[in-house]
Design a protein around this motif. Structure first.
Motif, PDB file in Angstrom:
ATOM      1  N   SER A  88      -6.421   9.425  -4.771  1.00 55.20           N
ATOM      2  CA  SER A  88      -6.627   8.164  -5.500  1.00 55.20           C
ATOM      3  C   SER A  88      -7.541   8.412  -6.707  1.00 55.20           C
ATOM      4  O   SER A  88      -8.385   9.306  -6.669  1.00 55.20           O
ATOM      5  CB  SER A  88      -7.227   7.102  -4.581  1.00 55.20           C
ATOM      6  OG  SER A  88      -8.350   7.632  -3.948  1.00 55.20           O
TER       7      SER A  88
ATOM      8  N   TYR B  90      -3.625   3.981  -3.793  1.00 56.37           N
ATOM      9  CA  TYR B  90      -4.393   2.845  -4.310  1.00 56.37           C
ATOM     10  C   TYR B  90      -4.744   3.056  -5.772  1.00 56.37           C
ATOM     11  O   TYR B  90      -4.819   4.179  -6.248  1.00 56.37           O
ATOM     12  CB  TYR B  90      -5.707   2.705  -3.538  1.00 56.37           C
ATOM     13  CG  TYR B  90      -5.558   2.322  -2.094  1.00 56.37           C
ATOM     14  CD1 TYR B  90      -5.213   1.032  -1.722  1.00 56.37           C
ATOM     15  CD2 TYR B  90      -5.801   3.265  -1.096  1.00 56.37           C
ATOM     16  CE1 TYR B  90      -5.110   0.676  -0.386  1.00 56.37           C
ATOM     17  CE2 TYR B  90      -5.693   2.921   0.242  1.00 56.37           C
ATOM     18  CZ  TYR B  90      -5.354   1.630   0.594  1.00 56.37           C
ATOM     19  OH  TYR B  90      -5.249   1.289   1.915  1.00 56.37           O
TER      20      TYR B  90
ATOM     21  N   PHE C  35     -10.656   3.872  -8.490  1.00 55.95           N
ATOM     22  CA  PHE C  35     -10.466   3.225  -7.184  1.00 55.95           C
ATOM     23  C   PHE C  35     -11.712   3.447  -6.329  1.00 55.95           C
ATOM     24  O   PHE C  35     -12.225   2.518  -5.687  1.00 55.95           O
ATOM     25  CB  PHE C  35      -9.220   3.789  -6.485  1.00 55.95           C
ATOM     26  CG  PHE C  35      -9.209   3.537  -4.999  1.00 55.95           C
ATOM     27  CD1 PHE C  35      -8.993   2.260  -4.504  1.00 55.95           C
ATOM     28  CD2 PHE C  35      -9.446   4.575  -4.097  1.00 55.95           C
ATOM     29  CE1 PHE C  35      -9.014   2.022  -3.133  1.00 55.95           C
ATOM     30  CE2 PHE C  35      -9.466   4.340  -2.737  1.00 55.95           C
ATOM     31  CZ  PHE C  35      -9.250   3.062  -2.257  1.00 55.95           C
TER      32      PHE C  35
ATOM     33  N   HIS D 131     -10.674  -5.810  -2.191  1.00 60.14           N
ATOM     34  CA  HIS D 131      -9.574  -4.869  -2.472  1.00 60.14           C
ATOM     35  C   HIS D 131      -8.713  -4.685  -1.218  1.00 60.14           C
ATOM     36  O   HIS D 131      -9.220  -4.747  -0.085  1.00 60.14           O
ATOM     37  CB  HIS D 131     -10.176  -3.530  -2.899  1.00 60.14           C
ATOM     38  CG  HIS D 131      -9.183  -2.596  -3.522  1.00 60.14           C
ATOM     39  ND1 HIS D 131      -8.302  -1.858  -2.767  1.00 60.14           N
ATOM     40  CD2 HIS D 131      -8.932  -2.287  -4.814  1.00 60.14           C
ATOM     41  CE1 HIS D 131      -7.549  -1.128  -3.583  1.00 60.14           C
ATOM     42  NE2 HIS D 131      -7.910  -1.369  -4.834  1.00 60.14           N
ATOM     43  N   ASP D 132      -7.403  -4.447  -1.431  1.00 57.61           N
ATOM     44  CA  ASP D 132      -6.481  -4.264  -0.293  1.00 57.61           C
ATOM     45  C   ASP D 132      -6.909  -3.139   0.651  1.00 57.61           C
ATOM     46  O   ASP D 132      -6.584  -3.153   1.834  1.00 57.61           O
ATOM     47  CB  ASP D 132      -5.071  -3.959  -0.806  1.00 57.61           C
ATOM     48  CG  ASP D 132      -4.333  -5.232  -1.184  1.00 57.61           C
ATOM     49  OD1 ASP D 132      -4.822  -6.317  -0.836  1.00 57.61           O
ATOM     50  OD2 ASP D 132      -3.273  -5.139  -1.825  1.00 57.61           O
ATOM     51  N   PHE D 133      -7.639  -2.152   0.118  1.00 56.47           N
ATOM     52  CA  PHE D 133      -8.143  -1.059   0.952  1.00 56.47           C
ATOM     53  C   PHE D 133      -8.939  -1.613   2.135  1.00 56.47           C
ATOM     54  O   PHE D 133      -8.829  -1.131   3.260  1.00 56.47           O
ATOM     55  CB  PHE D 133      -9.031  -0.132   0.101  1.00 56.47           C
ATOM     56  CG  PHE D 133      -9.830   0.842   0.915  1.00 56.47           C
ATOM     57  CD1 PHE D 133      -9.260   2.031   1.352  1.00 56.47           C
ATOM     58  CD2 PHE D 133     -11.147   0.572   1.263  1.00 56.47           C
ATOM     59  CE1 PHE D 133      -9.992   2.930   2.118  1.00 56.47           C
ATOM     60  CE2 PHE D 133     -11.888   1.464   2.021  1.00 56.47           C
ATOM     61  CZ  PHE D 133     -11.302   2.651   2.444  1.00 56.47           C
TER      62      PHE D 133
ATOM     63  N   SER E 105       0.790  -1.221   0.000  1.00 58.58           N
ATOM     64  CA  SER E 105       0.000   0.000   0.000  1.00 58.58           C
ATOM     65  C   SER E 105       0.825   1.275   0.000  1.00 58.58           C
ATOM     66  O   SER E 105       1.533   1.567   0.939  1.00 58.58           O
ATOM     67  CB  SER E 105      -0.926  -0.009   1.218  1.00 58.58           C
ATOM     68  OG  SER E 105      -0.167  -0.091   2.379  1.00 58.58           O
TER      69      SER E 105
ATOM     70  N   ASP F 201      -3.292   6.709   2.378  1.00 56.83           N
ATOM     71  CA  ASP F 201      -2.939   6.150   1.069  1.00 56.83           C
ATOM     72  C   ASP F 201      -4.028   6.403   0.023  1.00 56.83           C
ATOM     73  O   ASP F 201      -3.785   6.253  -1.175  1.00 56.83           O
ATOM     74  CB  ASP F 201      -2.698   4.635   1.185  1.00 56.83           C
ATOM     75  CG  ASP F 201      -1.388   4.340   1.917  1.00 56.83           C
ATOM     76  OD1 ASP F 201      -0.508   5.221   1.920  1.00 56.83           O
ATOM     77  OD2 ASP F 201      -1.269   3.243   2.483  1.00 56.83           O
TER      78      ASP F 201
END
Lengths: 345, 68
Positions: B42, A5, B46, A152-154, A2, B38
């Motif tokens: 974006s 994203y 996403f 999703h990695d989120f 991460s 993070d």
């Protein structure tokens, strides 16, 4: 890993994987329709669609469930695990098509709200032969949906590993619901014995492979190391292979890696999806998880910049010709001086 | 009796999803960047891909945001 994203992390390997899934689905659908046109020309296109996608989702679910234990038994299956999430989402889409057309076909043309109709059009909840099996499929579809939208990695990062894992372990509840959905549904539609045998074979295979893989894991955890003053004995320095690890279980699993004539120890569990770091290798100077390629520097357990994952590190020493690891973990990402084997030659 | 239970469950599910829809508008516009650094800057695709999850799992996200 991460740092910012994007929607879908496609690389050439994942694209190949997804292309494989798509080609399989297309070949399957063409074959299914072709065979049914020959064997059951009376079947309507809606019925064919419901059957084709139902069987496909059921097949995908079995593949998804065996990938994990297969990889525990033999690393040759790891490429299948690498992009299992895409297969999971594909399975949900296929199941959703099956579910949507079933609801339309069987509940969409009455006076009642179709969703309400799933629960109320058949009230034989205490009958085995007439049980409203579609309710079971509906709940399984909700579980698959929750898993797909949180893949999703989120979500892994923001739900937290514990909640995310719990949510995704619900696949076993969904599998039980689907087995009942298929068996009860088929009973009411007079399916052949061969059909039941195939379902039974699938269920037995899934159960057996999980038991065998679980037994193997338990064996690793049951090996009690020799402990002396808070240090656990790993093995002799010459037992290490270059760029690979020896694992030891003392409460937690610890992976001790050898690289460039040095040894470093980290917590065995990858921060991404709990992959076994000790079964990975050192690639480009980093411990690389065998599941999805997440990387950590062996000396401090930190992902190389700009990434920010961290695993705990451990102190090592050599005593009486053996490598020993301090069982008390350092903080995640804490620098620990690697054990230089050249000092002991 | 079963009709009443089904109607109540479906009504609760509908209320939960409508609340999720409303929450997702705020979350994708502002909340996501506050919760996860993070996710700042974006791309829109996403946000599109996490949108269904935001509608379904909004209660967990809201708890995380309050705790943060």
């Amino acid at each position: 890993m991460s740092v910012g994203y994007t929607s879908i992390l496609w690389n050439s390997e994942k694209k190949r994987y997804d292309r494989g899934i798509l080609i399989f689905v297309l070949v399957y659908l063409i074959s299914f329709y072709g065979l049914h046109a020959l064997l059951h020309p009376e079947a309507t296109s809606e019925t064919l669609l419901i059957r084709a996608f139902g069987i496909l989702a059921f097949f995908f679910l079995h593949v998804i469930l065996v990938i994990g234990p297969l990889c525990r038994l033999n690393p040759v299956f790891l490429p299948l695990l690498y992009n299992r999430r895409h297969m999971g989402v594909s399975m949900f889409i296929v199941a959703l098509i099956h579910g949507s057309f079933s609801i339309m076909q069987f509940h969409g043309f009455g006076d009642m709200n179709p969703i309400r109709s799933i629960f109320l059009s058949n009230l034989d909840y205490i009958s085995l032969n007439e049980f409203p099996f579609q309710v079971l499929g509906f709940f399984a579809l909700i579980i698959f949906g929750l898993m797909a939208v949180s893949s999703h990695d989120f979500w892994l990062k923001n739900l937290g590993a514990k909640i995310w894992k719990m949510l995704h372990m619900m696949v076993y509840v969904a599998y039980a619901l689907i087995i009942l959905h298929v068996v009860l549904g088929a009973t009411q539609n007079d399916k052949s014995t061969v059909f039941f045998m195939i379902v039974l074979l699938g269920f037995v295979s899934i159960t057996l492979i999980h038991l065998v893989a679980g037994k193997k894991e338990k064996k690793v955890d049951n090996e009690k190391p020799i402990v002396d003053h808070g240090y656990a004995r790993v093995c002799k320095p010459e037992d290490f292979e270059e760029n690979k690890a020896k694992m030891i279980t003392c409460g937690e699993r610890i992976a001790v890696f050898k690289y460039d004539g040095k040894l470093s120890a980290v917590h065995n569990v990858c921060k991404h999806q709990g992959g076994p770091l000790g079964e990975g290798e050192i690639v480009d100077g980093c411990i690389t998880c065998p599941w999805h390629g997440y990387q950590y520097l062996p000396g401090n357990g930190q992902s190389p910049p700009p990434f920010n994952e961290k695993v705990a590190t451990y102190e090592l020493k050599i005593q009486d010709g053996y490598v020993w690891v301090n069982m008390e973990a350092k903080a995640e990402g804490e620098e620990v001086e690697p054990l230089n084997l050249r000092d002991y030659e | 009796m079963i009709e009443i239970i089904v109607d109540i469950v479906l009504l609760l599910m509908a209320i939960y999803l409508i609340a999720g829809l409303l929450f997702s508008i705020y979350f994708l516009a502002k909340g996501v960047a506050k919760l996860d650094e993070d996710a700042k800057n974006s791309p829109w695709h996403f946000k599109l891909i996490i949108w269904p999850g935001t509608v379904l799992l909004w209660s967990v996200l809201l708890l995380k945001m309050i705790r943060k």
